[in-house]
Design an enzyme around this catalytic site. Structure first.
Site, PDB file in Angstrom:
ATOM      1  N   LYS A   1       0.835  -1.205   0.000  1.00  0.00           N
ATOM      2  CA  LYS A   1       0.000   0.000   0.000  1.00  0.00           C
ATOM      3  C   LYS A   1       0.869   1.254   0.000  1.00  0.00           C
ATOM      4  O   LYS A   1       0.545   2.237  -0.674  1.00  0.00           O
ATOM      5  CB  LYS A   1      -0.945  -0.032   1.215  1.00  0.00           C
ATOM      6  CG  LYS A   1      -2.054  -1.058   1.043  1.00  0.00           C
ATOM      7  CD  LYS A   1      -2.781  -1.423   2.328  1.00  0.00           C
ATOM      8  CE  LYS A   1      -3.726  -2.602   2.039  1.00  0.00           C
ATOM      9  NZ  LYS A   1      -4.401  -3.126   3.237  1.00  0.00           N
TER      10      LYS A   1
ATOM     11  N   GLN B   1      -5.179  -2.225   9.186  1.00  0.00           N
ATOM     12  CA  GLN B   1      -4.930  -3.532   8.565  1.00  0.00           C
ATOM     13  C   GLN B   1      -5.531  -4.641   9.424  1.00  0.00           C
ATOM     14  O   GLN B   1      -5.303  -4.682  10.631  1.00  0.00           O
ATOM     15  CB  GLN B   1      -3.420  -3.735   8.365  1.00  0.00           C
ATOM     16  CG  GLN B   1      -3.046  -4.972   7.576  1.00  0.00           C
ATOM     17  CD  GLN B   1      -3.568  -4.948   6.137  1.00  0.00           C
ATOM     18  OE1 GLN B   1      -3.583  -3.906   5.480  1.00  0.00           O
ATOM     19  NE2 GLN B   1      -4.010  -6.085   5.647  1.00  0.00           N
TER      20      GLN B   1
ATOM     21  N   ASP C   1     -11.559   1.676   3.245  1.00  0.00           N
ATOM     22  CA  ASP C   1     -11.830   0.249   3.036  1.00  0.00           C
ATOM     23  C   ASP C   1     -13.301  -0.001   2.668  1.00  0.00           C
ATOM     24  O   ASP C   1     -13.636  -1.080   2.166  1.00  0.00           O
ATOM     25  CB  ASP C   1     -11.544  -0.526   4.337  1.00  0.00           C
ATOM     26  CG  ASP C   1     -10.183  -1.194   4.346  1.00  0.00           C
ATOM     27  OD1 ASP C   1      -9.705  -1.590   3.270  1.00  0.00           O
ATOM     28  OD2 ASP C   1      -9.612  -1.341   5.447  1.00  0.00           O
TER      29      ASP C   1
END
Ligand code: GUN
Length: 282
Positions: free
Chosen positions: A51, A95, A118
Site C-alpha cells: 500500500k 490492517q 476500506d
C-alpha cells in the site's frame, strides 16, 4: 484470456498519478492515507508495504503507523479518534486481522465514515446495500473493474460467488447483482457445490483454501476470478483458491495469483483515498 491485474492496475495508477499532480495547485496538497498496522503478521506487513509503494507511485502521501501486538483496544480507539479529528488525514485504514483481544467491529465503527477507505464501516455497508453513494470495498470494486476491462458481459449472466465474507463475498455478490447478474452465493456448507459452480458463467472464488476449485467444478468458457492468496502446501509458492493450471485451458477468462485481483485491490484503495480527499474538499 488471462486478465493481468498487474497491468490493468499499473495503467489505472498512472492515470491517477497524472490527476494527483494537479492537486497541490487545485487543493493545496495531495491526498494523505494513514495505514495502521498492529503487530507483525508477515502477510499484513507485506500488504501494508504494498500500500505504501502504490501510494508513492500515485503521488499519495502515505503514513504507516506501527503499533505492537500488545496495544490495548482503548489505545487503538484513541489513535483512531485523533486521526479522525485531523483534517490533514483523508483516509484511515486499519490492517486486518487484529489481535484477538481487540474487537474488530468496534475499531471499524470508530473510523470516520468519510475517511473509511476500506468501505467497511457499517454506514458504508448499509449505503452499498441500499444503492446509495458510498465508498466501495476495494477487492469487490477491483473485481468489477477487471470484468469490465476484459469486456465480460455481466448483465443477465449466472454468477456464482464462493465465500460469504464481509470483505469480499457479500459485497462482490451485491455489486454483481447491481450489474444485473443472477447471483448465487455459495459457501463451505453448500450441498453439491460442484454442480452449483458448473452452472456459473462467472465464478468468483474467495474461500481461502489453496486450489479448492478443481477443473471438474468449472464449465467450458466460464469467467473465473480467483481472490485467494494462499501458500501451496506442496511447493510453498503463492497460489489462489483455483487450480489455475487445470482450469486455465477451460476458462474463457481467468485471473492469475499472484498478479490478478491483489494489485487491483490496492489500486482501488488509491482510488478510494482520492475519492475521500475530493469529497472532503467540497
Ligand atoms: N486484510 C485483508 N484484506 C484487507 C483489506 O482489504 N483491508 C484491511 N484493512 N485489511 C485487510
Amino acid at each position: 484470456m488471462i486478465i493481468s491485474g498487474k497491468e490493468l492496475s499499473a495503467r489505472l495508477k498512472a492515470e491517477m498519478a497524472e490527476a494527483v499532480k494537479s492537486f497541490p495547485e487545485k487543493y493545496g496538497r495531495v491526498p494523505h492515507l494513514v495505514v495502521i498496522l498492529v503487530g507483525e503478521n508477515p502477510a499484513s506487513v507485506s500488504y501494508v508495504t504494498g500500500k505504501a509503494k502504490a501510494s508513492a507511485e500515485v503521488g499519495i502521501r502515505n503514513t504507516t503507523i506501527r503499533r505492537p501486538e500488545s496495544i490495548s483496544e482503548a489505545e487503538l480507539l484513541g489513535l483512531i479518534a485523533e486521526l479522525n479529528a485531523d483534517p490533514e488525514m483523508d483516509g484511515i485504514l486499519v490492517q486486518l486481522p487484529l489481535p484477538k483481544h481487540i474487537d474488530e467491529s468496534k475499531v471499524i465503527e470508530a473510523i470516520d465514515k468519510a475517511k473509511d477507505v476500506d468501505g467497511f464501516h457499517p454506514l458504508n455497508v448499509a449505503a452499498l446495500w441500499q444503492k446509495q453513494p458510498c465508498t466501495l470495498p476495494c477487492t469487490p470494486k477491483g473485481i468489477i473493474k477487471m470484468l469490465k476491462a476484459a469486456g465480460v458481459e455481466i448483465v443477465g449472466k449466472r454468477a456464482v460467488v464462493i465465500g460469504r465474507s464481509n470483505i469480499v463475498g457479500l459485497p462482490v455478490s451485491k455489486l454483481l447483482l447491481d450489474e444485473n447478474a443472477t447471483v448465487t452465493m455459495a459457501h463451505s456448507r453448500t450441498c453439491n457445490l460442484a454442480e452449483v459452480t458448473r452452472g456459473a458463467e462467472i465464478l468468483v472464488v474467495a474461500i481461502g483454501r489453496p486450489k479448492f476449485v478443481t477443473a471438474d467444478m468449472v464449465s467450458d468458457g466460464a469467467v473465473v476470478i480467483d481472490v485467494g492468496v494462499n501458500r501451496d502446501p506442496e511447493t510453498g509458492k503463492l497460489c489462489g483458491d483455483v487450480d489455475f493450471a487445470a482450469i486455465e485451458p477451460k476458462a474463457s477468462v481467468i485471473t492469475p495469483v499472484p498478479g490478478g485481483v491483489g494489485p487491483m485491490t490496492i489500486c482501488c484503495l488509491m482510488e478510494n483515498t482520492i475519492e475521500c480527499f475530493l469529497r472532503s474538499r467540497k
